[in-house]
Design a protein around this motif. Structure first.
Motif, short mmCIF file in Angstrom:
data_model
loop_
_atom_site.label_atom_id
_atom_site.label_comp_id
_atom_site.label_asym_id
_atom_site.label_seq_id
_atom_site.Cartn_x
_atom_site.Cartn_y
_atom_site.Cartn_z
N ARG A 51 0.83 -1.21 0.00
CA ARG A 51 0.00 0.00 0.00
C ARG A 51 0.87 1.26 0.00
N GLU A 100 -9.77 0.84 -2.87
CA GLU A 100 -8.36 0.77 -3.28
C GLU A 100 -8.21 1.11 -4.75
N LEU A 153 -8.23 4.72 -5.08
CA LEU A 153 -7.11 5.40 -4.46
C LEU A 153 -5.80 5.24 -5.25
N ILE A 154 -5.68 4.17 -6.04
CA ILE A 154 -4.44 4.02 -6.83
C ILE A 154 -4.59 4.60 -8.22
N SER A 155 -5.75 5.18 -8.53
CA SER A 155 -5.89 5.83 -9.84
C SER A 155 -5.22 7.20 -9.77
N PRO A 156 -4.84 7.75 -10.92
CA PRO A 156 -4.07 9.00 -10.88
C PRO A 156 -4.88 10.23 -10.45
N LEU A 180 -8.89 4.34 5.71
CA LEU A 180 -8.50 2.93 5.67
C LEU A 180 -8.82 2.20 6.96
N ARG A 234 -7.37 12.63 -4.56
CA ARG A 234 -8.41 12.26 -3.59
C ARG A 234 -9.44 13.37 -3.47
N SER A 291 2.29 1.60 -3.48
CA SER A 291 1.28 2.03 -4.48
C SER A 291 0.63 3.36 -4.09
N THR A 292 1.21 4.05 -3.10
CA THR A 292 0.82 5.41 -2.67
C THR A 292 -0.55 5.49 -1.98
N ILE A 293 -1.13 4.35 -1.63
CA ILE A 293 -2.40 4.41 -0.88
C ILE A 293 -2.10 4.94 0.52
N GLU A 315 -5.79 9.12 5.82
CA GLU A 315 -5.71 7.66 5.65
C GLU A 315 -6.14 6.91 6.91
N ARG A 318 1.13 6.49 -9.53
CA ARG A 318 -0.17 5.81 -9.74
C ARG A 318 -0.45 5.55 -11.21
#
Lengths: 248, 399
Positions: free
Chosen positions: A50, B219, B222-225, B397, B228, A53-55, B393, A78
Motif C-alpha cells: 500500500r 483501493e 485510491l491508486i488511480s491517478p 483505511l 483524492r 502504491s501510494t495508498i 488515511e 499511480r
C-alpha cells in the motif's frame, strides 16, 4: 524499477500503542522481474504494498517506482502501476464493460482510445460473453477476469499483486498465475505478495521474506536455500522466521 | 480536480440502477407529497364544506323560537335530531351520536324574554374539535337571535341602540401579497423541503465511501491517478445531485395536483398559485447551500464510518439535529420568535423561515442575506470537512 529505502509505517493504536507495521524495509526490484514478498498474516506485506502504491504515506523513508518518488510524485507513480488483490471489489451495479471503461476513464483515456483498449482486454481475458452482465451477477472467476482487465488496462510498467489467489479455487488461481507469467514475459515488473509457498516458487525470480515489518532475508531460491541449509521452501521460510525472532 | 466528473457520472449511473435511490429520491417524495396533498385537500374540503352538523336536542318541545332559528338558519346547516329517550347528553356524546347536545329547560318558552332569562345548555366534548365547531355554529345562530330580540325590544322602548354602544369594531384584512397556493403551503412546505434535502441522499450515502471500504473497491480508486480531492468532490456532487432530486421531487409532488387541477386538491389551490421571481430567487439561495451542507455532512459521516451499518447508526442520531429545528419551524410562527432577527443565525431554522417567507411571497431581504451567507459558509465548511476526511488515511483505511 522499484527502489525502496528504509521504508517505515507506524500506526498508533489505542490498545497496542505504536504499531510498527513496516519497520525499515529496503529492497530493489528490477525490470521484468517477479519479486515475491513472502510473509505470514500480519507480517506487513499489505502495508508495504500500500505504501509502494501510494495508498498509504510512509512514516519515514522513501521509494521510487519507475523513477517516480512515492512521496514527491504520487500521481506519476499511480499512472505507472496496476494493483490487484483478492479483496479488491467491483461495482455491483456496473456491467463488466462499464467497470473496465470507468477505470480507463480515471486513467485519462476517452473516446476511441478507451473503447479500443477495453475491447482488447475484454477479448484477451475472454470477458466477451459476460461483458454486459452486471458485476453483481458474475461468478468469482468472472470477477477475477474483470479485475485483471481493470488492473492492466492502462498498460502499467509495474504490477502489484497482493495475495491475488487467496480464497480462490484451483481454476481461478490458475488463470491468475498464468496471467502473471504472461505479464512477466512481456517485461513487466511484478511485485507478488503471498503466503503460499508453491506460488512463490513457481513465479518469483527473487523473494523477500518479511517478518514483523522487517526484511528477514532477500534472494533467489538458491540463495535462500543456501542461507538456511533447507531444501523445501516452507522449511526455508520457517527457518528464516526463527532466525528473525531470535535476532529480535 | 481533474477526473471528478468521471466519478460523478459513475455514481449517478449506479444510483439510477439502485431501487433504493429511486424510492427515496424520486418516487418516494413524489408520491408521498401527492398523498399528503390529497389528504390535506380532503380535510380542507371537509372542513370548509357546507355539510350539516349533527346536533341533538333535549326537550325539543320546549325549544320554541330558538330551535326554530337553528332549523331555519341559512348561514349554518344543522342536522337536528331529538336526544334518544333515556340517554343523557354525556352518554350521547360519548357514543358519538352527535357533535353537540342542546338542552332546553322545561320553562324555556315561559321565561323567554322575561326578567330572568332561561338558561340553554350546549353540551360538547372538550376533547373533540368537531364539538367546538358545532358550538361555534350554534352560538352564531343563537347569538344573532338574541341580538335581533334586543334590537326589537329597544326599538319598542324608543331607545336608539347606538346610544348603548360606546364603539364598534370589525376585522379588516390588509392587502398582503398572495401566498403561493394558499397558507397551508407556507406552513408545511418549508419543513418538507428541508427534510428531503437531508433524507434524499440518506439511503445511498452509506454506499459512497463506507460501502466501498466494505467491498474493497476503494483501493481501486485510491491508486488511480486522479486526486483524492477529485474523488471526494465527485462523490459529493453525486450525493448533492440525489439530495436535490429529492427536494425537487417533493416540490413537484406538491405542485403537480395544482397543475393537473386534481379535484381532490382543488380547495388547496382555489386561489391559484403564482410565485414571484423574488421568491424563486430566495428558494434557490436557501435550498442550494442547504443541499450542499447536508451532502457534505453526510459524506463526512460515510468517510468516517467503517461499515454501512455504522453509517446508518450515525445518521439516525444526526437526523434529530435536522428534525428538531425543522419541527420547531412549524410552531415558531405562533410566537414572536418567528420575526426575531436572531433566528437568521440558527441553521436549518433560518432556512425554514426564509422558505416560508418566500412561499408567502414576502421575502425579507435581510433575513435572506444572512441565511444565504450562513448557508454558503456552512456548505463550504461541510464540503471542506468531507474532502479533508477523505484524505485522512487513518479514517479512510480504518476497517
Amino acid at each position: 524499477m522499484i527502489r525502496a529505502s528504509d521504508l517505515k509505517k507506524h500506526f498508533h493504536d489505542s490498545k497496542r500503542g505504536v504499531v510498527r507495521a513496516v519497520d525499515g524495509v529496503s529492497l530493489e526490484c528490477n525490470q521484468g522481474e517477479v519479486f515475491g514478498i513472502l510473509g505470514a498474516n500480519g507480517a506487513g506485506k499489505t502495508t508495504l504494498l500500500r505504501m509502494l502504491s501510494t495508498i498509504l504515506k510512509p512514516t519515514s523513508g522513501t521509494a521510487t517506482i519507475a523513477g517516480w518518488s512515492i512521496t514527491e510524485q504520487p500521481d506519476k507513480v499511480r499512472s505507472s502501476i496496476g494493483f490487484m488483490s483478492t479483496t479488491t471489489g467491483l461495482y455491483a451495479r456496473l456491467t463488466a464493460r462499464e467497470m473496465i471503461s470507468y477505470i480507463g476513464s480515471l486513467y485519462g483515456m476517452s473516446g476511441r482510445e478507451l473503447k479500443a483498449k477495453v475491447d482488447e482486454e475484454i477479448s484477451l481475458l475472454q470477458i466477451t460473453e459476460f461483458q454486459d452482465r452486471l458485476c453483481d451477477k458474475l461468478s468469482t472467476g468472472q470477477k477475477q477476469r474483470v479485475s485483471l482487465a481493470r488492473t492492466v488496462l492502462h498498460d502499467p510498467q509495474v504490477l502489484f499483486f497482493d495475495e491475488p489467489t487467496a480464497g480462490l479455487d484451483v481454476v481461478a488461481s490458475k488463470t491468475i498465475m498464468e496471467f502473471i507469467e504472461q505479464k512477466r514475459d512481456q517485461g513487466k515488473t511484478i511485485v507478488f505478495s503471498t503466503h503460499i509457498m508453491s506460488e512463490a516458487e513457481r513465479l518469483c525470480n527473487r523473494i523477500a521474506v518479511i517478518h514483523n515489518g522487517k526484511v528477514a532475508a532477500v534472494g533467489t531460491f538458491g540463495e535462500l536455500r543456501e542461507m538456511t541449509g533447507e531444501e523445501r521452501l516452507d522449511h526455508v521460510f520457517l527457518k528464516l522466521i526463527e532466525r528473525a525472532e531470535a535476532a529480535a | 480536480m481533474k477526473g471528478w466528473t468521471q466519478v460523478w457520472r459513475k455514481e449517478i449511473r449506479e444510483f439510477t440502477r439502485d431501487r433504493r435511490v429511486m424510492m427515496s429520491a424520486v418516487f418516494g417524495p413524489l408520491f408521498m407529497e401527492l398523498l399528503i396533498m390529497m389528504l390535506f385537500g380532503y380535510i380542507g374540503t371537509q372542513v370548509s364544506s357546507e355539510k350539516a352538523q349533527k346536533i341533538l336536542v333535549q326537550n325539543p318541545q320546549h325549544g320554541g323560537r330558538a330551535l326554530a332559528a337553528l332549523r331555519n338558519s341559512k348561514d349554518q346547516k344543522f342536522e337536528i335530531e331529538n336526544l334518544p329517550e333515556g340517554m343523557t347528553p354525556e352518554e350521547a356524546l360519548n357514543q358519538k351520536k352527535g357533535r353537540a347536545v342542546i338542552s332546553f329547560p322545561d320553562d324555556f318558552d315561559v321565561k323567554y324574554g322575561n326578567d330572568s332569562p332561561p338558561e340553554v345548555k350546549v353540551f360538547v366534548d372538550p376533547h373533540e374539535a368537531t364539538g367546538d365547531l358545532a358550538f361555534g355554529a350554534i352560538a352564531k345562530v343563537l347569538g344573532e337571535q338574541i341580538s335581533q330580540y334586543t334590537q326589537q325590544y329597544l326599538q319598542s322602548k324608543a331607545i336608539d341602540l347606538r346610544r348603548l354602544v360606546p364603539f364598534v369594531f370589525k376585522k379588516q384584512d390588509i392587502k398582503a401579497a398572495k401566498p403561493v397556493g394558499g397558507d397551508i403551503f407556507a406552513s408545511f412546505l418549508p419543513y418538507l423541503v428541508i427534510l428531503f434535502a437531508f433524507y434524499g441522499g440518506f439511503s445511498i450515502v452509506g454506499d459512497l465511501v463506507a460501502g466501498e471500504k466494505e467491498r474493497g473497491s476503494l483501493e481501486t480508486l485510491l491508486i488511480s491517478p486522479i486526486s483524492r480531492t477529485a474523488i471526494a468532490f465527485g462523490k459529493f456532487a453525486a450525493l448533492a445531485t440525489v439530495s436535490l432530486t429529492g427536494c425537487v421531487s417533493a416540490l413537484v409532488g406538491v405542485f403537480l395536483p395544482g397543475i393537473l387541477h386534481l379535484r381532490a386538491t382543488e380547495k388547496l389551490f382555489s386561489g391559484g398559485f403564482a410565485i414571484a421571481p423574488s421568491s424563486v430567487f430566495a428558494l434557490i439561495i436557501t435550498v442550494l447551500p442547504l443541499v450542499v451542507f447536508f451532502s457534505g455532512c453526510l459524506l463526512a459521516v460515510s468517510c468516517y464510518a467503517r461499515t454501512q451499518r455504522e453509517v446508518q447508526g450515525y445518521l439516525s442520531l444526526m437526523s434529530f439535529v435536522v428534525l428538531i429545528p425543522a419541527v420547531f419551524s412549524q410552531v415558531i410562527g405562533l410566537t414572536d420568535l418567528g420575526s426575531s432577527r436572531w433566528i437568521s443565525f440558527v441553521p436549518i431554522l433560518n432556512s425554514a423561515r426564509v422558505i416560508r417567507e418566500a412561499l408567502l411571497n414576502k421575502v425579507d431581504w435581510t433575513n435572506l442575506a444572512i441565511t444565504g451567507s450562513l448557508g454558503i459558509f456552512l456548505a463550504a465548511v461541510s464540503l471542506y470537512l468531507a474532502v479533508r476526511m477523505f484524505q485522512k488515511e487513518s479514517v479512510l483505511l480504518r476497517v
